[in-house]
Design an enzyme around this catalytic site. Structure first.
Site, short mmCIF file in Angstrom:
data_model
loop_
_atom_site.label_atom_id
_atom_site.label_comp_id
_atom_site.label_asym_id
_atom_site.label_seq_id
_atom_site.Cartn_x
_atom_site.Cartn_y
_atom_site.Cartn_z
CD GLU A 270 -4.16 0.52 15.06
OE1 GLU A 270 -3.25 0.47 14.23
OE2 GLU A 270 -4.54 -0.46 15.74
CG ASP B 36 -12.19 -4.64 11.70
OD1 ASP B 36 -11.26 -4.57 10.86
OD2 ASP B 36 -12.68 -5.71 12.08
N GLY B 37 -10.40 -1.94 10.13
CA GLY B 37 -10.13 -1.60 8.74
C GLY B 37 -10.95 -2.43 7.76
CG ASP C 208 1.69 0.39 8.73
OD1 ASP C 208 2.27 -0.67 9.01
OD2 ASP C 208 2.00 1.49 9.22
CG HIS D 71 7.04 3.99 9.26
ND1 HIS D 71 7.69 3.93 10.47
CD2 HIS D 71 5.91 3.24 9.44
CE1 HIS D 71 7.00 3.21 11.33
NE2 HIS D 71 5.92 2.77 10.73
CD GLN E 230 -2.95 -5.40 18.84
OE1 GLN E 230 -2.59 -6.24 18.03
NE2 GLN E 230 -3.28 -4.17 18.49
N1 SAM Z 1 5.26 -2.08 10.80
C1 SAM Z 1 4.53 -3.08 11.39
C2 SAM Z 1 4.82 -4.49 11.03
O1 SAM Z 1 4.99 -4.84 9.85
O2 SAM Z 1 4.89 -5.29 11.96
C3 SAM Z 1 3.06 -2.81 11.43
C4 SAM Z 1 2.87 -1.80 12.50
S1 SAM Z 1 1.32 -1.17 12.88
C5 SAM Z 1 1.61 -1.03 14.59
C6 SAM Z 1 0.14 -2.50 12.71
C7 SAM Z 1 -1.21 -2.10 13.25
O3 SAM Z 1 -2.25 -2.77 12.54
C8 SAM Z 1 -1.41 -2.44 14.73
O4 SAM Z 1 -1.45 -1.26 15.48
C9 SAM Z 1 -2.75 -3.18 14.76
O5 SAM Z 1 -3.56 -2.84 15.87
C10 SAM Z 1 -3.35 -2.75 13.43
N2 SAM Z 1 -4.40 -3.64 12.93
C11 SAM Z 1 -4.42 -5.00 12.95
N3 SAM Z 1 -5.57 -5.45 12.44
C12 SAM Z 1 -6.30 -4.36 12.08
C13 SAM Z 1 -7.60 -4.18 11.49
N4 SAM Z 1 -8.37 -5.23 11.20
N5 SAM Z 1 -8.02 -2.92 11.25
C14 SAM Z 1 -7.24 -1.85 11.56
N6 SAM Z 1 -6.01 -1.96 12.13
C15 SAM Z 1 -5.56 -3.19 12.38
#
Ligand code: SAM
Length: 277
Positions: free
Chosen positions: A106, A139-140, A157, A62, A31
């Site tokens: 993450e 990857d989650g 999150d 949070h 991204q």
């Molecule tokens: N508070 C925020 C919101 O609701 O917009 C979320 C913030 S946090 C920065 C979201 C994170 O999820 C991002 O850093 C993104 O890279 C991560 N993310 C997205 N898809 C993911 C995946 N498949 N596995 C792990 N992390 C992921």
């Protein structure tokens, strides 16, 4: 010259902030990543043009995504956070003395690095690296598929259901979350705006209800997010988050969460109840 930045929240609606300074702009494999300093929200993390968090109001999101599930579980020891690259959620999870281990998975290492550099108030746990915290850049979805009977609490999150976050809103992912939780475990996910994402909220609630005996939705007021009201959805195998009347929360240093709010956030307006029917 005045500089303004607009997040396009829907095709026909935007939130515009006046920018003091652009602190970072880059691109990862997943991204576009930016940090801007703004007049109303302070420093903000922006991914693919979408506001993720701000120094001004991050405490609401949070605290509510962490303390509601953690005070629902009577003795949370092992916690998994998916996403949460800014570090605000693990900062809150680590306030719980029962937590022995928190894994954070993450997908985007650049989000972590940029947050550590420009948002230290939010990412303080990623900087200080307490012994209980294990950060994995992965990857989650892949992580969850491999996990079985491991976690007391899982916190999803995630960003919006587009790009790398898309697969975190699917029945297959929820099945893996169910499998990864212990017999009395529970999970929570940020599930977007009750004003602008009604079809998504309805569908995922149905998917979670099909797996978990207790499924509940709660709300928090978050000025940065579309409509200002934000939904969270809980799937729980045993403990009801709406009836967890847990006084442990009274001792915690928080700016939004408290035990009374824990109960009242599950009281939903009729239009939200209608979405969930
Ligand atoms: N508070 C925020 C919101 O609701 O917009 C979320 C913030 S946090 C920065 C979201 C994170 O999820 C991002 O850093 C993104 O890279 C991560 N993310 C997205 N898809 C993911 C995946 N498949 N596995 C792990 N992390 C992921």
């Amino acid at each position: 010259m005045e500089l303004w930045f607009t997040e396009h929240q829907t095709k026909h609606l935007g939130l515009t902030v006046r920018v003091k300074e652009t602190l970072y702009m880059g691109k990862s494999d997943f991204q576009d990543v930016a940090v801007v300093d703004t007049y109303e929200f302070g420093r903000m993390l922006v991914l693919d043009g979408v506001f993720q968090t701000s120094v001004y109001d991050e405490f609401i999101y949070h605290e509510m995504i962490a303390h509601v599930p953690l005070f629902t579980h009577p003795n949370p020891k092992r916690v998994l956070v998916i996403g949460g690259g800014d570090g605000g959620t693990v900062r809150e999870v680590l306030k719980h003395p029962t937590v022995e281990r928190v894994e954070m998975v993450e997908i985007d290492g650049l989000v972590v690095e940029v947050s550590k550099k420009f948002l230290p108030e939010i990412s303080e746990a990623l900087i200080s690296k307490p012994a209980q915290l294990e950060l994995k850049i992965d990857d989650g979805i892949r992580h969850m598929a491999k996990a079985q009977d491991l976690y007391d609490v899982i916190i999803v999150d995630c960003s919006d259901p587009i790009g790398p976050g898309e697969g975190l809103f699917t029945p297959a992912f929820y099945r893996d979350v169910h499998k990864a939780l212990k017999a009395d475990g529970l999970f929570v996910q940020q599930t977007e705006s009750p004003f602008y994402h009604q079809a998504l909220i309805k569908d995922l609630r149905k998917d979670i209800e099909a797996l978990f005996p207790i499924t509940k939705t709660y709300l928090a007021h978050i000025p940065l997010y579309p409509g200002g009201a934000h939904c969270f959805t809980v799937g729980s195998k045993q403990y009801d988050p709406a009836n967890s009347a847990n006084r442990r929360g009274a001792d915690l240093k928080t700016r939004y969460y408290n035990p009374e709010l824990h109960s009242s956030c599950f009281v939903l307006p009729n239009f939200v109840k209608d979405i969930l029917k």
